[in-house]
Design a protein around this motif. Structure first.
Motif, PDB file in Angstrom:
ATOM      1  N   LYS A  48      36.677  28.447  33.075  1.00 50.20           N
ATOM      2  CA  LYS A  48      37.980  27.785  32.933  1.00 50.20           C
ATOM      3  C   LYS A  48      39.106  28.802  32.781  1.00 50.20           C
ATOM      4  O   LYS A  48      40.175  28.652  33.395  1.00 50.20           O
ATOM      5  N   ALA A  49      38.885  29.850  32.001  1.00 54.94           N
ATOM      6  CA  ALA A  49      39.914  30.886  31.821  1.00 54.94           C
ATOM      7  C   ALA A  49      40.187  31.615  33.132  1.00 54.94           C
ATOM      8  O   ALA A  49      41.336  31.962  33.436  1.00 54.94           O
ATOM      9  N   THR A  50      39.138  31.849  33.907  1.00 53.78           N
ATOM     10  CA  THR A  50      39.316  32.508  35.203  1.00 53.78           C
ATOM     11  C   THR A  50      40.176  31.670  36.137  1.00 53.78           C
ATOM     12  O   THR A  50      41.072  32.200  36.816  1.00 53.78           O
ATOM     13  N   LEU A  51      39.947  30.375  36.156  1.00 53.92           N
ATOM     14  CA  LEU A  51      40.781  29.498  36.995  1.00 53.92           C
ATOM     15  C   LEU A  51      42.238  29.531  36.553  1.00 53.92           C
ATOM     16  O   LEU A  51      43.150  29.582  37.385  1.00 53.92           O
ATOM     17  N   VAL A  52      42.466  29.504  35.252  1.00 54.18           N
ATOM     18  CA  VAL A  52      43.842  29.537  34.742  1.00 54.18           C
ATOM     19  C   VAL A  52      44.523  30.846  35.124  1.00 54.18           C
ATOM     20  O   VAL A  52      45.656  30.863  35.610  1.00 54.18           O
ATOM     21  N   VAL A  53      43.833  31.960  34.920  1.00 58.15           N
ATOM     22  CA  VAL A  53      44.437  33.268  35.226  1.00 58.15           C
ATOM     23  C   VAL A  53      44.691  33.415  36.722  1.00 58.15           C
ATOM     24  O   VAL A  53      45.769  33.860  37.141  1.00 58.15           O
ATOM     25  N   LEU A  54      43.728  33.028  37.541  1.00 64.52           N
ATOM     26  CA  LEU A  54      43.882  33.222  38.988  1.00 64.52           C
ATOM     27  C   LEU A  54      44.979  32.358  39.593  1.00 64.52           C
ATOM     28  O   LEU A  54      45.749  32.833  40.433  1.00 64.52           O
ATOM     29  N   TYR A  55      45.049  31.098  39.179  1.00 59.23           N
ATOM     30  CA  TYR A  55      45.966  30.191  39.871  1.00 59.23           C
ATOM     31  C   TYR A  55      47.245  29.898  39.095  1.00 59.23           C
ATOM     32  O   TYR A  55      48.332  29.956  39.663  1.00 59.23           O
ATOM     33  N   PHE A  56      47.146  29.569  37.808  1.00 54.86           N
ATOM     34  CA  PHE A  56      48.353  29.220  37.072  1.00 54.86           C
ATOM     35  C   PHE A  56      49.160  30.445  36.673  1.00 54.86           C
ATOM     36  O   PHE A  56      50.367  30.357  36.472  1.00 54.86           O
ATOM     37  N   MET A  57      48.502  31.595  36.540  1.00 56.59           N
ATOM     38  CA  MET A  57      49.224  32.832  36.238  1.00 56.59           C
ATOM     39  C   MET A  57      49.431  33.670  37.502  1.00 56.59           C
ATOM     40  O   MET A  57      49.906  34.802  37.425  1.00 56.59           O
ATOM     41  N   HIS A  58      49.027  33.137  38.639  1.00 59.48           N
ATOM     42  CA  HIS A  58      49.252  33.741  39.960  1.00 59.48           C
ATOM     43  C   HIS A  58      48.622  35.126  40.110  1.00 59.48           C
ATOM     44  O   HIS A  58      49.104  35.947  40.874  1.00 59.48           O
ATOM     45  N   ALA A  59      47.535  35.385  39.415  1.00 59.38           N
ATOM     46  CA  ALA A  59      46.871  36.683  39.532  1.00 59.38           C
ATOM     47  C   ALA A  59      46.191  36.841  40.887  1.00 59.38           C
ATOM     48  O   ALA A  59      46.039  37.965  41.369  1.00 59.38           O
ATOM     49  N   ARG A  60      45.842  35.749  41.507  1.00 54.93           N
ATOM     50  CA  ARG A  60      45.191  35.833  42.821  1.00 54.93           C
ATOM     51  C   ARG A  60      46.128  36.423  43.867  1.00 54.93           C
ATOM     52  O   ARG A  60      45.688  37.072  44.811  1.00 54.93           O
ATOM     53  N   TYR A  61      47.399  36.198  43.711  1.00 57.25           N
ATOM     54  CA  TYR A  61      48.371  36.651  44.710  1.00 57.25           C
ATOM     55  C   TYR A  61      49.182  37.838  44.212  1.00 57.25           C
ATOM     56  O   TYR A  61      50.195  38.187  44.812  1.00 57.25           O
ATOM     57  N   SER A  62      48.751  38.474  43.150  1.00 54.87           N
ATOM     58  CA  SER A  62      49.492  39.597  42.570  1.00 54.87           C
ATOM     59  C   SER A  62      49.086  40.909  43.257  1.00 54.87           C
ATOM     60  O   SER A  62      48.092  40.957  43.987  1.00 54.87           O
ATOM     61  N   PRO A  63      49.843  41.992  43.004  1.00 51.54           N
ATOM     62  CA  PRO A  63      49.501  43.289  43.615  1.00 51.54           C
ATOM     63  C   PRO A  63      48.138  43.791  43.144  1.00 51.54           C
ATOM     64  O   PRO A  63      47.609  43.375  42.109  1.00 51.54           O
ATOM     65  N   LYS A  64      47.584  44.722  43.929  1.00 49.42           N
ATOM     66  CA  LYS A  64      46.239  45.247  43.638  1.00 49.42           C
ATOM     67  C   LYS A  64      46.160  45.913  42.266  1.00 49.42           C
ATOM     68  O   LYS A  64      45.135  45.840  41.603  1.00 49.42           O
ATOM     69  N   ARG A  65      47.214  46.564  41.845  1.00 49.94           N
ATOM     70  CA  ARG A  65      47.192  47.240  40.548  1.00 49.94           C
ATOM     71  C   ARG A  65      47.062  46.227  39.407  1.00 49.94           C
ATOM     72  O   ARG A  65      46.321  46.454  38.460  1.00 49.94           O
ATOM     73  N   THR A  66      47.745  45.120  39.525  1.00 46.65           N
ATOM     74  CA  THR A  66      47.633  44.072  38.508  1.00 46.65           C
ATOM     75  C   THR A  66      46.220  43.493  38.504  1.00 46.65           C
ATOM     76  O   THR A  66      45.647  43.239  37.441  1.00 46.65           O
ATOM     77  N   GLN A  67      45.652  43.302  39.675  1.00 47.84           N
ATOM     78  CA  GLN A  67      44.285  42.804  39.760  1.00 47.84           C
ATOM     79  C   GLN A  67      43.302  43.793  39.146  1.00 47.84           C
ATOM     80  O   GLN A  67      42.335  43.391  38.488  1.00 47.84           O
ATOM     81  N   LEU A  68      43.547  45.084  39.322  1.00 47.07           N
ATOM     82  CA  LEU A  68      42.692  46.101  38.719  1.00 47.07           C
ATOM     83  C   LEU A  68      42.748  46.032  37.194  1.00 47.07           C
ATOM     84  O   LEU A  68      41.717  46.129  36.517  1.00 47.07           O
ATOM     85  N   VAL A  69      43.926  45.846  36.651  1.00 55.44           N
ATOM     86  CA  VAL A  69      44.069  45.724  35.195  1.00 55.44           C
ATOM     87  C   VAL A  69      43.311  44.493  34.690  1.00 55.44           C
ATOM     88  O   VAL A  69      42.631  44.556  33.655  1.00 55.44           O
ATOM     89  N   ILE A  70      43.383  43.401  35.404  1.00 53.01           N
ATOM     90  CA  ILE A  70      42.685  42.181  35.001  1.00 53.01           C
ATOM     91  C   ILE A  70      41.173  42.389  35.051  1.00 53.01           C
ATOM     92  O   ILE A  70      40.456  42.018  34.123  1.00 53.01           O
ATOM     93  N   VAL A  71      40.691  43.022  36.118  1.00 54.76           N
ATOM     94  CA  VAL A  71      39.249  43.269  36.241  1.00 54.76           C
ATOM     95  C   VAL A  71      38.764  44.189  35.123  1.00 54.76           C
ATOM     96  O   VAL A  71      37.719  43.953  34.511  1.00 54.76           O
ATOM     97  N   CYS A  72      39.532  45.223  34.819  1.00 54.78           N
ATOM     98  CA  CYS A  72      39.148  46.132  33.726  1.00 54.78           C
ATOM     99  C   CYS A  72      39.149  45.416  32.385  1.00 54.78           C
ATOM    100  O   CYS A  72      38.274  45.663  31.543  1.00 54.78           O
ATOM    101  N   SER A  73      40.095  44.525  32.184  1.00 59.37           N
ATOM    102  CA  SER A  73      40.146  43.758  30.929  1.00 59.37           C
ATOM    103  C   SER A  73      38.936  42.843  30.793  1.00 59.37           C
ATOM    104  O   SER A  73      38.341  42.744  29.716  1.00 59.37           O
ATOM    105  N   VAL A  74      38.566  42.196  31.879  1.00 53.42           N
ATOM    106  CA  VAL A  74      37.396  41.310  31.850  1.00 53.42           C
ATOM    107  C   VAL A  74      36.127  42.130  31.624  1.00 53.42           C
ATOM    108  O   VAL A  74      35.228  41.714  30.890  1.00 53.42           O
ATOM    109  N   PHE A  75      36.052  43.311  32.239  1.00 60.07           N
ATOM    110  CA  PHE A  75      34.901  44.185  32.038  1.00 60.07           C
ATOM    111  C   PHE A  75      34.793  44.597  30.572  1.00 60.07           C
ATOM    112  O   PHE A  75      33.709  44.579  29.986  1.00 60.07           O
TER     113      PHE A  75
END
Length: 113
Positions: A48-75
């Motif tokens: 559920k948190a992944t869906l919220v971050v990807l779509y409602f916080m627009h992380a799916r369409y964000s720059p690669k650097r922002t996506q890298l920060v999100i992936v590192c945080s989840v890791f």
């Protein structure tokens, strides 16, 4: 920089998935899965948190650097959860006085008379 426009159909589909996830969470709260209760709850919450971050916080369409920060945080979160669950698994749960082996789920005690 142009912003990505998301279709309302996507938002409704994500909302429906979140409602199904919430229903699944409530159902799981009334079940006794033994030592897997916490694992199941965390898996549902993570999805559920992944869906919220990807779509409602627009992380799916964000720059690669922002996506890298999100992936590192989840890791990092996964490392912390793994260490917590490993600590929980090493504790003795059978030798505690007054604790039943089959404990009623917490949610069912809320609604009992």
């Amino acid at each position: 920089m142009s912003e990505h426009i998301v279709s309302p159909k996507i938002y409704f589909a994500i909302f429906a998935a979140l409602m199904i996830g919430t229903t699944l969470t409530v159902w799981a709260a009334f079940q006794n899965f033994g030592k897997f209760n916490i694992v199941i709850a965390l898996v549902i919450a993570t999805i559920k948190a992944t869906l919220v971050v990807l779509y409602f916080m627009h992380a799916r369409y964000s720059p690669k650097r922002t996506q890298l920060v999100i992936v590192c945080s989840v890791f990092w979160l996964a490392i912390m959860l793994a260490l917590t669950l490993a600590d929980y698994d090493t504790r003795s749960h059978e030798n505690q006085p007054g604790v039943s082996h089959l404990v009623q789920p917490a949610a069912s005690r809320l609604f009992s008379a």
